[in-house]
Design an enzyme around this catalytic site. Structure first.
Site, PDB file in Angstrom:
ATOM      1  N   ASP A 124      35.544  53.432  28.420  1.00 43.84           N
ATOM      2  CA  ASP A 124      35.857  52.290  29.268  1.00 43.84           C
ATOM      3  C   ASP A 124      34.989  52.386  30.521  1.00 43.84           C
ATOM      4  OD1 ASP A 124      37.036  50.092  30.329  1.00 43.84           O
ATOM      5  OD2 ASP A 124      38.957  51.060  30.801  1.00 43.84           O
ATOM      6  N   MET A 125      34.152  51.395  30.771  1.00 40.64           N
ATOM      7  CA  MET A 125      33.291  51.429  31.953  1.00 40.64           C
ATOM      8  C   MET A 125      34.172  51.292  33.207  1.00 40.64           C
ATOM      9  SD  MET A 125      30.505  51.804  30.415  1.00 40.64           S
ATOM     10  CE  MET A 125      29.498  51.857  31.879  1.00 40.64           C
ATOM     11  N   ASP A 131      32.997  45.748  28.010  1.00 41.19           N
ATOM     12  CA  ASP A 131      32.771  47.075  28.618  1.00 41.19           C
ATOM     13  C   ASP A 131      33.696  48.146  28.061  1.00 41.19           C
ATOM     14  OD1 ASP A 131      35.119  46.116  29.725  1.00 41.19           O
ATOM     15  OD2 ASP A 131      34.780  47.141  31.617  1.00 41.19           O
ATOM     16  N   GLU A 132      34.145  47.970  26.847  1.00 40.34           N
ATOM     17  CA  GLU A 132      35.169  48.876  26.337  1.00 40.34           C
ATOM     18  C   GLU A 132      35.023  48.995  24.821  1.00 40.34           C
ATOM     19  OE1 GLU A 132      39.985  48.947  26.542  1.00 40.34           O
ATOM     20  OE2 GLU A 132      38.942  47.296  27.499  1.00 40.34           O
TER      21      GLU A 132
END
Lengths: 374, 394
Positions: free
Chosen positions: B11-12, B107-108
């Site tokens: 996860d960013m 982003d995940e």
């Protein structure tokens, strides 16, 4: 109220009436049916959910008159399970409580005040017409499967009935297929009338209508009633404009295929065993004296069927939803006509012509996604 | 048999805000808040940098409230094409380690690294390498969770944010899950959490005191999977098919809307956007849903499964309008959203007898190609012009 009644008669009648009673999510009294004992006329049973209403008269030995509303489904279930042939029925009209009694069983059922139960609308007579019951049942069955279940277009959720002069027509469509049938009236009707009968009513009628006898039909602006065998079915009509069906029925054709319904039906049934796993599409291709029916599913495999035909005109191919074709083949017999114009035009199915009767069924084809238009 | 710890969740950290800080060094170390486009105080926060989170700003919070909490913050509208661009590079890093990557969002992702150990080392080593590669290649920090299944991996990545790396071993499952808030469980939102709070349930440990039958009574079908989740069991596979499950668009209005005509105009505009995306994917859909948020932030949703598959603007508008009418609107509306789901590939086109529909298909495709060529505003419906007028009046 007190009467003795034949269990079988009562159960059969309850089984009919219960279909008009509300099933849920509504005023509790509408889940009930009204039962009236009248020394001269017999027992009158009536149920309505305000959309449709059904009433029925049955004979009984009536000692004391009266009326009461009782929960329909429960009453039906109790009567079904009773072991004796005769049932004694007593009701306390003050407390709205009924007693159902036979040799070894004794039931008390709480009911409702009959004065609070809605009356059936009186369809007094702008137009009245008679039709043999078997004929009405047949034309209903010929079109009812084309009714749409899409509630966002209410007019398509019923059958259009047009009564005009010597003819009665029925039409149903879900936008992708259309069934049309026309029969002669027994009596000439002066006024033209078109009404849309709700799908639920039509399905009830199809179950209730006998093969023999006559149906009296009365229509006004809001309601239609059907009277047969001591049963009356009253229904609300659907408001709105039915799409212009006359415009979409083609008046020309390029080819006509003559085929035995049984051959076509079994071939399409088999092909759809494959097709139904995918988008249920079958491809029809005429090749002079045979019709090739093919289907394909990327996961399962493919099917190839051939049916002998007589062809008038040029060869054609067309892709359609198999279920639309099977639906109509269920109601046809003997030899039928398949009329074609092109791969993107309506596919027309007709009965081999019968005098004064006309049946037309249209299926709109499927435009194959990965092919150029023809 | 002992579970192998093969599932990794990446996860960013504060993705959108971090990208802005990456591209603009002046923003680094500052409270950066990415939110609704050009809508001043009416949008919601989509990402807040960790500096901003210290002030209590979090995603989904109205911008107006964020500005109260963090008045000196830097508020940016967001540049989605840039985020997409970097997202592609990030996912390429994941693919260096395993082909089994399930994209959860921009982003995940979940990664299944089973069978990759000889090449890349143990799961911990892979997790470390992923963090390093993402930082070197893209310049961004992420948090990684490693565990035996998706649920635990996702919990793990969240435990030590930002820049975390947490491994949940089987023997630690109970100790880690028990003290967590029930809101950490996917599927338990604010409203469900409130309901559970009312019966004294705040933590997973307390939720465990309910037996299977009780959970099914409260949650319906989901009760069973919830029962397993809170005991650390999750059978869901990492699915490589990154299929789109739904397409939706929403709009927070510049001014709260009470006029139903104007509401319908916004709805139509959203329907156009959604169906255009749908047609682009060559999908047809049979589920339509809408959401409506009023000015007290009360959210109402409605959905319907249709008997037909649709992809035209008019069809979506027709059905979503019915759903909208079903909502009893009493207060001014601040947000409306519409979406479709239940996709099927559009391979074959059932033609319609009443040929308005066939014309509509051609019409929609023509509009799409004009928009593709000349931009989104190059052609619009007359009804949209009315909306513009309305806005200008105010």
């Amino acid at each position: 109220m007190n009467f003795k009644i034949d269990k079988k008669d009562l159960y059969q009648s309850l089984n009919v009436i219960v279909n008009a009673c509300a099933s849920s999510n509504t005023m509790p009294i509408l889940k009930g049916l009204k039962l009236e004992a009248n020394k001269e006329k017999g027992i009158h049973l009536m149920g309505t959910n305000l959309e449709i209403g059904i009433e029925n008269w049955i004979p009984a030995e009536i000692k004391k008159e009266g009326e009461i509303v009782l929960p329909a489904v429960q009453l039906k279930n109790i009567v079904r399970e009773l072991s004796d042939e005769k049932i004694e029925f007593t009701a306390d009209l003050e407390k709205y409580r009924a007693e159902v009694n036979c040799e070894n069983s004794d039931f008390f059922i709480n009911g409702f005040n009959p004065e609070e139960y809605p009356e059936l609308p009186d369809v007094s007579i702008p137009i009245e017409l008679e039709m043999p019951a078997g004929k009405l049942k047949r034309i209903i069955d010929e079109v009812k499967f084309s009714i749409s279940s899409d509630q966002s277009q209410p007019v398509l959720t019923g059958i259009l009935m047009v009564i005009e002069n010597e003819k009665t027509r029925m039409v149903a469509t879900n936008k992708y297929r259309l069934a049309y049938t026309k029969v002669d009236n027994e009596n000439n009707i002066e006024e033209k009338l078109d009404v849309i009968i709700p799908g639920i009513t039509v399905k009830e009628l199809s179950n209730l209508l006998p093969e023999e006898g006559t149906v009296k039909i009365k229509v006004n602006d809001n309601y239609i009633s059907f009277n047969f065998n001591d049963i009356m079915v009253v229904s609300r009509l659907i408001e709105g404009d039915f799409p212009n069906y006359e415009q979409v029925i083609p008046d020309k054709r390029k080819s006509r295929i003559i085929v035995k319904k049984d051959y076509l039906q079994s071939a399409v049934k088999r092909a759809s065993l494959i097709a139904r796993n995918d988008s249920n599409i079958v491809n029809l291709k005429s090749m002079d004296n045979k019709l090739v029916i093919e289907s394909e599913s990327s996961d399962i495999g493919s099917a190839h069927e051939e049916v002998p035909i007589q062809l008038e005109g040029e060869n054609h191919k067309i892709s359609i939803d198999a279920s639309y074709l099977l639906d109509v083949l269920n109601v046809l017999e003997g030899e039928i006509y398949l009329d074609l114009i092109g791969a993107l035009n309506p596919f027309v199915i007709r009965k081999k012509e019968k005098e004064n009767e006309d049946y037309i069924y249209l299926i709109m084809p499927i435009r194959p996604g990965n092919q150029e238009n023809e | 048999m002992k579970n192998e710890l093969n599932i990794i969740h990446v996860d960013m950290d504060a993705y959108f805000a971090s990208v802005e800080q990456l591209d603009n060094p002046k923003l680094r170390g500052k409270a950066v808040i990415i939110g609704g486009v050009n809508l001043d105080n009416r949008g919601v926060v989509s990402t807040a940098s960790y500096e901003a989170r210290k002030f209590g700003v979090h995603s989904a919070m109205p911008i107006a409230r964020a500005k109260k909490l963090c008045p000196h913050g830097i508020y940016l509208p967001g540049r989605h094409s840039r985020y997409q661009e970097l997202s592609k590079q990030i996912f390429n890093v994941f693919l260096e380690f395993t082909p089994r990557v399930e994209k959860l969002s921009i982003d995940e992702a979940f990664l299944n690294v089973k069978g990759c150990h000889r090449l890349h080392g143990g799961s911990r080593k892979i997790a470390e390498q992923i963090k390093k590669r993402v930082l070197n290649k893209v310049g961004l920090v992420c948090s990684v969770g490693v565990a035996g299944n998706k649920f635990l991996a996702k919990i793990a990545s969240d435990l030590d944010k930002p820049d975390g790396l947490v491994i949940i071993k089987d023997e630690d499952i109970k100790d880690i899950l028990d003290p967590l808030s029930i809101k950490k469980i996917p599927g338990i939102g604010e409203i469900t959490a409130q309901k559970l709070n009312q019966i004294g349930i705040y933590k997973i440990k307390e939720l465990k005191s309910l037996n299977l039958a009780e959970l099914i009574e409260i949650f319906g079908k989901q009760g069973r999977s919830l029962y397993n989740l809170i005991r650390g069991q999750d059978k869901r596979q990492v699915s490589i098919n990154q299929q789109v499950k739904s397409i939706s668009n929403e709009n927070t209005f510049p001014h709260d809307v009470i006029d139903s005509e104007l509401l319908l105009k916004y709805l139509l505009e959203l329907c156009q956007k959604v169906t255009r995306r749908l047609r682009k994917q060559k999908f047809i859909a049979n589920i339509v849903f809408i959401k409506v948020k009023d000015n007290s932030f009360h959210l109402t949703t409605r959905r319907i499964t249709l008997n037909e598959y649709i992809d035209s603007t008019d069809d979506l508008y027709k059905h979503s309008k019915i759903l909208l009418k079903d909502i009893n609107i009493k207060k001014p509306i601040r947000l409306i959203g519409v979406g479709v789901a239940g996709f099927k590939e559009k391979r074959n086109e059932q033609l319609s007898l009443f040929n308005t529909k066939n014309k509509e298909i051609d019409f929609n495709l023509t509009i799409d190609s004009i928009k593709d060529k000349f931009g989104n505003k190059s052609i619009r419906r007359a009804r949209d012009l009315l909306k513009k007028e309305e806005n200008e009046k105010k």
